[in-house]
Motif scaffolding. Structure first.
Motif, mmCIF file in Angstrom:
data_model
loop_
_atom_site.group_PDB
_atom_site.id
_atom_site.type_symbol
_atom_site.label_atom_id
_atom_site.label_comp_id
_atom_site.label_asym_id
_atom_site.label_seq_id
_atom_site.Cartn_x
_atom_site.Cartn_y
_atom_site.Cartn_z
ATOM 1 N N UNK A 1 5.711 -3.790 12.460
ATOM 2 C CA UNK A 1 6.504 -5.028 12.469
ATOM 3 C C UNK A 1 7.533 -5.132 11.342
ATOM 4 N N UNK A 2 7.403 -4.282 10.334
ATOM 5 C CA UNK A 2 8.277 -4.412 9.167
ATOM 6 C C UNK A 2 7.877 -5.578 8.282
ATOM 7 N N UNK A 3 6.720 -6.189 8.575
ATOM 8 C CA UNK A 3 6.260 -7.351 7.804
ATOM 9 C C UNK A 3 5.108 -6.980 6.893
ATOM 10 N N UNK A 4 5.057 -7.653 5.761
ATOM 11 C CA UNK A 4 3.883 -7.569 4.900
ATOM 12 C C UNK A 4 3.089 -8.854 5.102
ATOM 13 N N UNK A 5 1.774 -8.719 5.102
ATOM 14 C CA UNK A 5 0.908 -9.890 5.250
ATOM 15 C C UNK A 5 0.970 -10.676 3.947
ATOM 16 N N UNK A 6 1.418 -11.929 4.025
ATOM 17 C CA UNK A 6 1.573 -12.765 2.831
ATOM 18 C C UNK A 6 0.236 -13.468 2.578
ATOM 19 N N UNK A 7 -0.551 -12.877 1.689
ATOM 20 C CA UNK A 7 -1.869 -13.445 1.415
ATOM 21 C C UNK A 7 -1.754 -14.641 0.474
ATOM 22 N N UNK A 8 -2.660 -15.588 0.674
ATOM 23 C CA UNK A 8 -2.696 -16.776 -0.166
ATOM 24 C C UNK A 8 -4.127 -17.109 -0.538
ATOM 25 N N UNK B 1 -1.646 -15.694 5.484
ATOM 26 C CA UNK B 1 -2.999 -16.221 5.601
ATOM 27 C C UNK B 1 -3.872 -15.785 4.460
ATOM 28 N N UNK B 2 -5.176 -15.751 4.712
ATOM 29 C CA UNK B 2 -6.127 -15.416 3.655
ATOM 30 C C UNK B 2 -7.497 -15.227 4.239
ATOM 31 N N UNK B 3 -8.495 -15.865 3.627
ATOM 32 C CA UNK B 3 -9.878 -15.747 4.094
ATOM 33 C C UNK B 3 -10.611 -14.614 3.416
ATOM 34 N N UNK B 4 -9.980 -13.447 3.380
ATOM 35 C CA UNK B 4 -10.528 -12.268 2.699
ATOM 36 C C UNK B 4 -9.372 -11.290 2.554
ATOM 37 N N UNK B 5 -9.523 -10.347 1.641
ATOM 38 C CA UNK B 5 -8.442 -9.374 1.425
ATOM 39 C C UNK B 5 -8.234 -8.525 2.669
ATOM 40 N N UNK B 6 -6.980 -8.247 2.995
ATOM 41 C CA UNK B 6 -6.659 -7.391 4.135
ATOM 42 C C UNK B 6 -6.776 -5.930 3.689
ATOM 43 N N UNK B 7 -7.556 -5.111 4.418
ATOM 44 C CA UNK B 7 -7.663 -3.695 4.045
ATOM 45 C C UNK B 7 -6.286 -3.029 4.005
ATOM 46 N N UNK B 8 -6.096 -2.157 3.027
ATOM 47 C CA UNK B 8 -4.786 -1.517 2.815
ATOM 48 C C UNK B 8 -4.302 -0.774 4.061
ATOM 49 N N UNK B 9 -5.213 -0.100 4.774
ATOM 50 C CA UNK B 9 -4.820 0.674 5.960
ATOM 51 C C UNK B 9 -4.272 -0.232 7.060
ATOM 52 N N UNK B 10 -4.875 -1.414 7.198
ATOM 53 C CA UNK B 10 -4.403 -2.371 8.214
ATOM 54 C C UNK B 10 -3.041 -2.920 7.799
ATOM 55 N N UNK B 11 -2.876 -3.202 6.509
ATOM 56 C CA UNK B 11 -1.594 -3.686 6.009
ATOM 57 C C UNK B 11 -0.482 -2.674 6.223
#
Length: 557
Positions: free
Chosen positions: A340-347, A323-333
């Motif tokens: 989950x073993x997943x990285x948020x794929x920002x676009x 997703x996107x909208x705004x940068x995901x804070x590093x701590x939340x990532x």
């Protein structure tokens, strides 16, 4: 075309993608042939198969054409929240040869009036909880034909009571207006539409965005431009017929529209539809329905991750989270990765590009990064004043050329002149966003050329909010800025100089309450500060950026 990003391109994915000559509607038609009995939509315990979805879409298209007179190329309002009716309504408008005009359900009557007049809308599909916003306009707008949808029509006996929003539980309301009809009655007429004649280069949808004048503008997208990102996202995020996609983003917005509706329909996947965001319902649904794909915005994900009940097993089925909208804070990532073993794929993308122009490679994403240019996208960084192309690391305006770029703004020739620039014989869209590119070809956003506030993924134009505030008798002068907000990304603050007779007699809360009645929920100011004067240039221009910087400094500390 800059090619440094190809070194980090997703494996087993080609660099280029030929956009099909078919329409969006044909994606649904083909999936219904391939997977007739597969669940297309899951809606609060109820299920709709692809065969049923196609049948109801055809019936509604027939009604729009034969009973409401919708003609090829005609704009049709879609003013509905996330629901089966949004999907059916959208594809039925296309099937009838019309152009979808999807409008944010949070808009007020006055805001809606602008869209109806701007697009000369004669026909609309409206959620019944929004019907009261339409009624006051009927004497002064061209729209006379209205299909009113009741979300509970799609609930089934035994649907779970918990987690269902109130507007979804509501039974049908009284209409009593000539030319207005309930959704069920429109479908039951069983009208058959004429043979479809739309082609890839016909207009398909007009999503609205705010522009430099402060008035919203319709972005003209054809079947071809939308297909470019539908097929692009399908390949980039490995969407298959067995994908289970959680639809929490509003479908009127281009990201939700493409990733939570068009891509699942293209792939024959299952869409799990939520009319209202509810993090606990989302947690249970992801776990119980084994959701594989979730496209969201960072603010929604931050709320989801803050749920104290969230456990590792709740997210075990997820394969793609983007997703996107705004940068995901590093701590939340970091917490997301641990759970989950997943990285948020920002676009990154805009209404003008019907969602993504940039995407992080799923296996090599960078946090707080727009990603690399998507299929066949040529992106550059230019000096916003001279239009000179800049090098890696230099900050300038992001401009893009690609198959998903819109044709231009609807009935805005002057805006269209200013919105494009030619580089090396190619036409590039000026995004208005300031960014930079690193040596690996990844793009990062720095600031906005346009004075836009991004509140929870919604774009707010300050001059529009200021214009509304000036209608209050107490307001002598107003300046609206975006201030950092942990939950919304940015929130709206208004600096106000009061008229003399109101000083000491009105407080900020009263003005906020007044504004709340006048504006959509994401637009009205959440903070008011009274001032005796506002910073100005010698020529009398408001120094809004100075106020915005002061607010940022307060937050930073």
């Amino acid at each position: 075309m800059i090619q440094s990003h190809f070194k980090h391109w997703p494996v087993r994915v080609p660099y280029t993608l030929t956009v099909p000559e078919t329409t969006l509607y044909e994606n649904l038609e083909l999936s219904a042939k391939r997977y007739p009995d597969k669940t297309a939509i899951h809606y609060y315990g109820a299920e709709l198969t692809y065969k049923q979805l196609l049948k109801e879409t055809e019936a509604l298209a027939g009604f729009l054409e034969k009973k409401m007179g919708v003609q090829k190329g005609e704009n049709v309002l879609l003013f509905v929240q996330n629901s089966p009716q949004f999907v059916i309504g959208y594809y039925a408008i296309l099937r009838a040869g019309g152009v979808v005009v999807p409008i944010n359900p949070m808009n007020t009557s006055e805001e809606l009036r602008f869209f109806i007049n701007d697009c000369e809308l004669k026909t609309g599909i409206v959620g019944q909880e929004l019907y009261a916003k339409v009624l006051p306009l009927l004497d002064s707008v061209p729209m006379k034909n209205v299909i009113v949808s009741t979300y509970s029509d799609y609930l089934q006996a035994g649907s779970p009571g918990h987690g269902i929003p109130e507007e979804v539980k509501m039974g049908p309301i009284e209409l009593g207006q000539t030319g207005h009809i309930h959704w069920k009655d429109a479908l039951s007429s069983l009208e058959v539409p004429s043979q479809m004649t739309a082609s890839a280069d016909d207009l398909a949808v007009l999503p609205y965005t705010s522009g430099t004048t402060g008035l919203p503008k319709g972005c003209m997208h054809t079947h071809r431009t939308v297909q470019a990102n539908t097929f692009g996202g399908y390949h980039w995020l490995n969407a298959t017929s067995d994908a289970v996609c959680l639809a929490t983003l509003p479908l009127f917005h281009v990201t939700g529209m493409v990733h939570s509706m068009h891509i699942p329909i293209l792939s024959g996947a299952t869409m799990i539809m939520m009319t209202r965001w509810d993090r606990e319902y989302a947690r249970n649904t992801i776990r119980d329905k084994e959701v594989t794909h979730w496209i969201t915005i960072s603010t929604m994900l931050i709320d989801f991750m803050a749920n104290p009940s969230l456990k590792k097993e709740d997210m075990a089925s997820l394969m793609n989270l983007a997703g996107g909208g705004a940068a995901l804070p590093a701590a939340v990532g970091e917490r997301l990765y641990q759970l989950s073993g997943l990285k948020f794929i920002e676009g990154y993308g805009l209404s003008e590009t019907i969602a993504q122009t940039h995407f992080n490679p799923p296996d090599r994403s960078k946090l707080q990064c727009l990603g690399i240019p998507s299929f066949d996208v040529d992106a550059r960084i230019i000096d916003p004043v001279t239009c000179r192309e800049l090098e890696n690391g230099e900050e300038g305006e992001i401009v893009v050329n690609g198959p998903q770029v819109f044709l231009g703004y609807y009935r805005r020739p002057e805006e269209n002149e200013k919105s494009f620039v030619e580089i090396e014989g190619k036409k590039f869209f000026r995004t208005g966003d300031i960014g930079k590119r690193d040596e690996e070809g990844y793009y990062f956003i720095v600031d906005r050329v346009k004075r836009m506030i991004n509140a929870s993924g919604f774009k707010v134009w300050p001059t529009e909010v200021e214009g509304m505030l000036y209608q209050h008798p107490a307001v002598m002068q107003a300046c609206v800025v975006g201030v950092p907000d942990e939950r919304r990304g940015e929130t709206v603050k208004a600096f106000i100089i009061l008229n003399q007779e109101y000083k000491g007699k009105i407080d900020g809360e009263e003005i906020i309450a007044w504004a709340k009645e006048k504006m959509a929920a994401y637009k009205y100011p959440r903070m008011i500060e009274f001032r005796e004067s506002l910073p100005m240039t010698s020529s009398g221009k408001l120094l809004w950026r100075k106020l915005q910087e002061e607010e940022k400094q307060k937050v930073m500390g």
